[in-house]
Design an enzyme around this catalytic site. Sequence first.
Site, PDB file in Angstrom:
ATOM      1  N   TRP A  70       1.743 -12.138   2.585  1.00 40.97           N
ATOM      2  CA  TRP A  70       3.018 -11.551   2.377  1.00 40.97           C
ATOM      3  C   TRP A  70       3.787 -11.515   3.664  1.00 40.97           C
ATOM      4  O   TRP A  70       4.821 -11.759   3.658  1.00 40.97           O
ATOM      5  CB  TRP A  70       2.920 -10.001   1.784  1.00 40.97           C
ATOM      6  CG  TRP A  70       1.962 -10.230   0.487  1.00 40.97           C
ATOM      7  CD1 TRP A  70       0.852  -9.643  -0.013  1.00 40.97           C
ATOM      8  CD2 TRP A  70       2.513 -10.748  -0.883  1.00 40.97           C
ATOM      9  NE1 TRP A  70       0.555  -9.857  -1.189  1.00 40.97           N
ATOM     10  CE2 TRP A  70       1.662 -10.727  -1.787  1.00 40.97           C
ATOM     11  CE3 TRP A  70       3.478 -11.628  -1.161  1.00 40.97           C
ATOM     12  CZ2 TRP A  70       1.468 -11.159  -2.993  1.00 40.97           C
ATOM     13  CZ3 TRP A  70       3.833 -12.157  -2.297  1.00 40.97           C
ATOM     14  CH2 TRP A  70       2.722 -11.898  -3.397  1.00 40.97           C
ATOM     15  N   ASP A 117       7.010  -3.674   5.109  1.00 38.57           N
ATOM     16  CA  ASP A 117       6.685  -3.836   3.933  1.00 38.57           C
ATOM     17  C   ASP A 117       5.538  -3.127   3.400  1.00 38.57           C
ATOM     18  O   ASP A 117       4.336  -3.246   4.028  1.00 38.57           O
ATOM     19  CB  ASP A 117       6.525  -5.545   3.718  1.00 38.57           C
ATOM     20  CG  ASP A 117       5.732  -5.544   2.306  1.00 38.57           C
ATOM     21  OD1 ASP A 117       5.815  -4.926   1.514  1.00 38.57           O
ATOM     22  OD2 ASP A 117       5.690  -6.717   1.904  1.00 38.57           O
ATOM     23  N   LYS A 171       2.737  -1.866  -7.023  1.00 40.52           N
ATOM     24  CA  LYS A 171       1.382  -1.735  -6.372  1.00 40.52           C
ATOM     25  C   LYS A 171       0.985   0.005  -6.456  1.00 40.52           C
ATOM     26  O   LYS A 171      -0.120  -0.042  -6.631  1.00 40.52           O
ATOM     27  CB  LYS A 171       1.124  -2.388  -5.003  1.00 40.52           C
ATOM     28  CG  LYS A 171       1.841  -3.619  -4.802  1.00 40.52           C
ATOM     29  CD  LYS A 171       0.634  -4.733  -5.142  1.00 40.52           C
ATOM     30  CE  LYS A 171       1.076  -6.168  -5.542  1.00 40.52           C
ATOM     31  NZ  LYS A 171       1.726  -6.566  -4.556  1.00 40.52           N
TER      32      LYS A 171
END
Length: 357
Positions: free
Chosen positions: A103, A170, A194
């Site tokens: 990511w 993030d 998530k």
Amino acid sequence: MTKKVHNYSAGPCILPAEVMQKAAEACIEFNGSGLSLLEMSHRSSAFVDVMEKARALVKELLHVPAGYQVLFLQGGASLGFYLSAMNFMKKDGKGAYVNTGTWAAGAIKEAKKLGKVEVLASSEDKNFSYIPKGYTIPSDADYLHLTTNNTIFGTQFHDIPSCPIPLISDMSSDIFSKTIDVSKFDLIYAGAQKNMGPAGSTVYIVKEDALGKTGRDIPSMLDLPLQISKDSMYNTPPVFPIYVAMLNLEWLKDFGGVPAIQKRNEAKAALLYGEVDRNPLFKGVVATEDRSLMNPTFVLNDEALTARWDKMWKEAGISGIAGHRSVGGYRASMYNALPLESVQVLVNCMKELEKGA
Ligand SMILES: *Cc1c(COP(=O)(O)O)cnc(C)c1O
């Protein structure tokens, strides 16, 4: 629900049963209005209240200081990669990144489309099994970008480096899992699915006076000051995901808030890692001090046991612990709604395997 499933899905994640119940009811009829939530105007006072409440809960649960705005936008964290760079990287400037896995690499890739990127440190040399430390943050970069929890590899920043330049993070897979000091960050973004709600909304927490400095002509949908001025409703927002996120944040508040869920998350992680370390059949795959509380990763020492082990946990009602294809082994994602009892079931399976080995 008919069958008891212990849901370790890495995302979209497990949500509390009572949240599902209320979400289902809102699809049939929302708050006695005679309308489903899915068929009413996002400009109706009923939905504007939902949006306001969702934003207020984010502020309350994370103690967001004055001067910050909370937005619910679309595009997932993957759009956040680009959006964050677009709003913080000056026209001839550069962004600084720490590469801690898939990511983080995605964020780097998108930022490169806008300008210069300096990767300060990377853990790619050991398949992202640790969090790099001891790098120097360049004072001439426009910002530093971190991925606080690396969902795929199972590492997590337990200390946020002190940062002399704007800090962007993030937090898709650890937001609301533990207390954070929002004032350290200029921008936090997180795809909802998530740890916050279903897929379809992305939360942005942004320091307002850090914006508007890039000299760029930013497309409207990516323009944080514009989105702020429109209260996250420049266009039609994803009404249902935002409503379910609101319900989940209410659940978290009733649970006792972030400190209370942090305590349970720590207990879950201690239970699982304790067994991974104790049981001679298993081993962890990342540096101990960088282990993620949300996504523990581990492997069998003897791959010949794979078939037996896989059959065992599946029969115990465990779902979703197969590791990501880039790591292999197992990943037990333990988001907020996963009860301690589910972790005990997994640990019991590990003990059973040892007995029969
Ligand atoms: C899942 C994930 C993403 C991608 O999120 P999308 O909402 O699917 O774009 C980005 N960053 C992290 C840390 C993730 O866990």
